[in-house]
Each structure stands twice: as C-alpha cells, then as structure tokens.
Write an enzyme that holds these catalytic residues in place. Structure first.
Site, PDB file in Angstrom:
ATOM      1  N   ASP A  58       0.811  -1.231   0.000  1.00 54.21           N
ATOM      2  CA  ASP A  58       0.000   0.000   0.000  1.00 54.21           C
ATOM      3  C   ASP A  58       0.845   1.283   0.000  1.00 54.21           C
ATOM      4  O   ASP A  58       1.573   1.547   0.961  1.00 54.21           O
ATOM      5  CB  ASP A  58      -0.926   0.037   1.221  1.00 54.21           C
ATOM      6  N   GLU A  87      -4.240   1.920  -2.508  1.00 53.23           N
ATOM      7  CA  GLU A  87      -5.465   2.344  -1.803  1.00 53.23           C
ATOM      8  C   GLU A  87      -5.269   3.497  -0.827  1.00 53.23           C
ATOM      9  O   GLU A  87      -6.251   4.088  -0.381  1.00 53.23           O
ATOM     10  CB  GLU A  87      -6.115   1.159  -1.086  1.00 53.23           C
ATOM     11  N   ASN A 108     -10.018  -1.971   0.916  1.00 50.40           N
ATOM     12  CA  ASN A 108     -11.205  -1.458   1.595  1.00 50.40           C
ATOM     13  C   ASN A 108     -11.386   0.057   1.440  1.00 50.40           C
ATOM     14  O   ASN A 108     -12.461   0.570   1.707  1.00 50.40           O
ATOM     15  CB  ASN A 108     -11.175  -1.835   3.090  1.00 50.40           C
ATOM     16  N   HIS A 109     -10.337   0.771   1.004  1.00 49.56           N
ATOM     17  CA  HIS A 109     -10.484   2.218   0.776  1.00 49.56           C
ATOM     18  C   HIS A 109     -10.775   2.569  -0.686  1.00 49.56           C
ATOM     19  O   HIS A 109     -10.669   3.729  -1.078  1.00 49.56           O
ATOM     20  CB  HIS A 109      -9.231   2.958   1.264  1.00 49.56           C
ATOM     21  N   HIS A 116      -6.181  -8.633   0.157  1.00 48.64           N
ATOM     22  CA  HIS A 116      -6.220  -7.460   1.025  1.00 48.64           C
ATOM     23  C   HIS A 116      -7.008  -7.822   2.274  1.00 48.64           C
ATOM     24  O   HIS A 116      -8.237  -7.839   2.259  1.00 48.64           O
ATOM     25  CB  HIS A 116      -6.891  -6.314   0.258  1.00 48.64           C
ATOM     26  N   HIS A 162      -0.028  -3.118   6.370  1.00 43.85           N
ATOM     27  CA  HIS A 162       1.017  -2.083   6.274  1.00 43.85           C
ATOM     28  C   HIS A 162       2.317  -2.422   6.995  1.00 43.85           C
ATOM     29  O   HIS A 162       3.212  -1.586   7.048  1.00 43.85           O
ATOM     30  CB  HIS A 162       0.507  -0.730   6.776  1.00 43.85           C
TER      31      HIS A 162
END
Ligand SMILES: [Fe+2]
Ligand SMILES: [Fe+2]
Length: 261
Positions: free
Chosen positions: A10, A41, A68-69, A151, A178
């Site tokens: 990410d 994302e 998810n973003h 993810h 992350h």
C-alpha cells in the site's frame, strides 16, 4: 522461461508516492522485473485520486490494486470503470463499479491478476473470498501466471487463502496491514507467498498515521481527521520468480527500499 513479478505494498500519502516515483524504476532494473503490481489504496491517505493513479502507472506499475479504501475518493469511479489495469477487490457485490480481475497479454506469456478482500475485522459488504477465488479460477481465461493480492487484516485468513490456492496460482501476497511480515516462502504445491508486503509510506508512523494521532485514539480520545505522517519513507514489497513451464514460483524475496536518514 523465468518471469519476475514485483508486488508493492500500500502506497501511503504524497511522500510515499514520491518515494515510489523516484525508486521503482531503478529497483525494477536492478531486479530485472517483468511485471509490477502496486497497491494504491492509501495514496490519498484514504483512497486514491485519478491523478495519483496516473502517477503510479507512470512510475512503472503495470497494474494497480486497491482494497477497503477503494471508494473513499469518489473521483476514482470513472477510472475504475474505464481502466482495466486498475482493480478493486473481485468479491465486491455486482453493484460495485469497476472490476476485480484482469488478463494481460505480455507477448511471450500472459498474466492474470486477481484482487480479493478478506472478511475478518474488515467492514465491507463482500462475498466469501475463498469461494470467489474458486469461481474466478474456474471461469476466467487461463493465463501463464496467476497473481493474487489478498487485502486482509488477519494473518490466519491470509495464510488459509495461501494454502487454499496453493498449486492453483503462481503467487499470493497480502496487503492492508502495512507491516511487512518475514514469512516469505514457497508453499508445498509451488505457490509463492508472503502474508503482508508492508507499505510504501512514512517510517515513523502507525501504519502511515502520525503516532500521536493514533495513540490519542487508543487512549480513548478523538483521533480527528485522518492525516499521513511526515518524514522519511520506505518502500516495501515482494519479488517472485516464476517459471512459465509450471506457472509456479521458484524464489521469493522480500523487498525494502528506503532513503537514507
Ligand atoms: Fe492500506
Ligand atoms: Fe486496506
């Protein structure tokens, strides 16, 4: 024939994007990379603006995956519909814009990329990623190499998916948490695997956010508006060496690139 795939975790904020722009092409040359997937994302903190997606492609990404973003910046919607190199999780509902899987003819071989999202501790209305993967692998045109960006929050869900798809896909890496994990491996049936690729963002942060902002939330206070930490960044990812004869993986290497200081 050997085929080398680089997956980047990410990208967080403008500083993370700046590091990617400066360091991705030299890294690709050094590691003789044939195909690059970047999770984008968090380029806008939460979500991705179209101009940032263009920057990531210009930096050397063949495909951008999301998570998810995906829909946090609504401006990305037309690009999700129009650009087949930009993928959101495939197990979203049929009403969600965009696509979750892409087939890319590379001349001497073909590559399928599948984006999937986990369901443990992630608030999004998506289908079972395991059965979604089954469906995609059954219905989709077969490629020389199949790559999955999973993810997901839970290490257990990512490991289970790795073993579930072992031998059926070339490589699977996790994104979203992350923090890069150190469990790079080739699973028993030949799929390359890493639980999480890590992020490309600020080193001194809590998964990209200023530590004091995150701590305030854990103390029970208000975190306030989401911001991205400043300071030096590091790029994290994973390099898979694949073999066209089998479509499987022969080597996995964790990647970390950081500016000095
Ligand atoms: Fe993320
Ligand atoms: Fe995420």
């Amino acid at each position: 024939m050997e085929f080398r795939v680089l997956a980047i975790g990410d990208v967080v904020g403008e500083n993370g994007l700046d590091l990617l722009v400066r360091r991705l092409r030299p890294l690709k040359r050094e590691k003789q990379v044939d195909f690059t997937v970047v999770n984008g994302e968090n380029a806008a903190g939460l979500g991705l603006f179209p101009a940032q997606a263009e920057e990531i492609f210009d930096a050397g990404a063949d495909v951008i995956t999301l998570g998810n973003h995906t829909f946090d910046k609504h401006q990305i919607r037309p690009m999700l519909e129009e650009n087949r190199y930009l993928l959101r999780p495939a197990n979203y509902t049929a009403r969600a814009p965009g696509r979750g899987t892409g087939y890319y003819d590379m001349g001497r071989c073909s590559v399928r990329v599948i984006s999937l999202q986990g369901r443990v501790n992630l608030n999004y209305n998506c289908d079972n990623p395991f059965t979604a993967a089954d469906r995609i692998l059954k219905e989709a045109e077969r490629a020389t190499f199949t790559l999955v960006d999973f993810h997901a929050e839970a290490t257990s869900e990512k490991l289970a998916m790795g073993y579930y798809l072992d031998g059926r896909i070339s490589a699977l890496w996790g994104t979203h948490t992350h923090v890069q994990t150190a469990d790079e491996q080739i699973l028993p049936r030949g799929t390359g695997y890493l639980t999480d690729a890590g992020m490309t963002g600020p080193v001194h942060s809590v998964i990209g956010m200023p530590a004091e902002q995150s701590i305030e939330g854990f103390l029970g206070g208000l975190r306030g508006r989401h911001t991205v930490a400043g300071g030096a960044c590091a790029l994290h990812g994973v390099l898979f060496t694949l073999e066209s004869g089998t479509g499987l993986c022969t080597a996995v290497e964790r990647i970390r690139v950081a500016d000095a200081g």
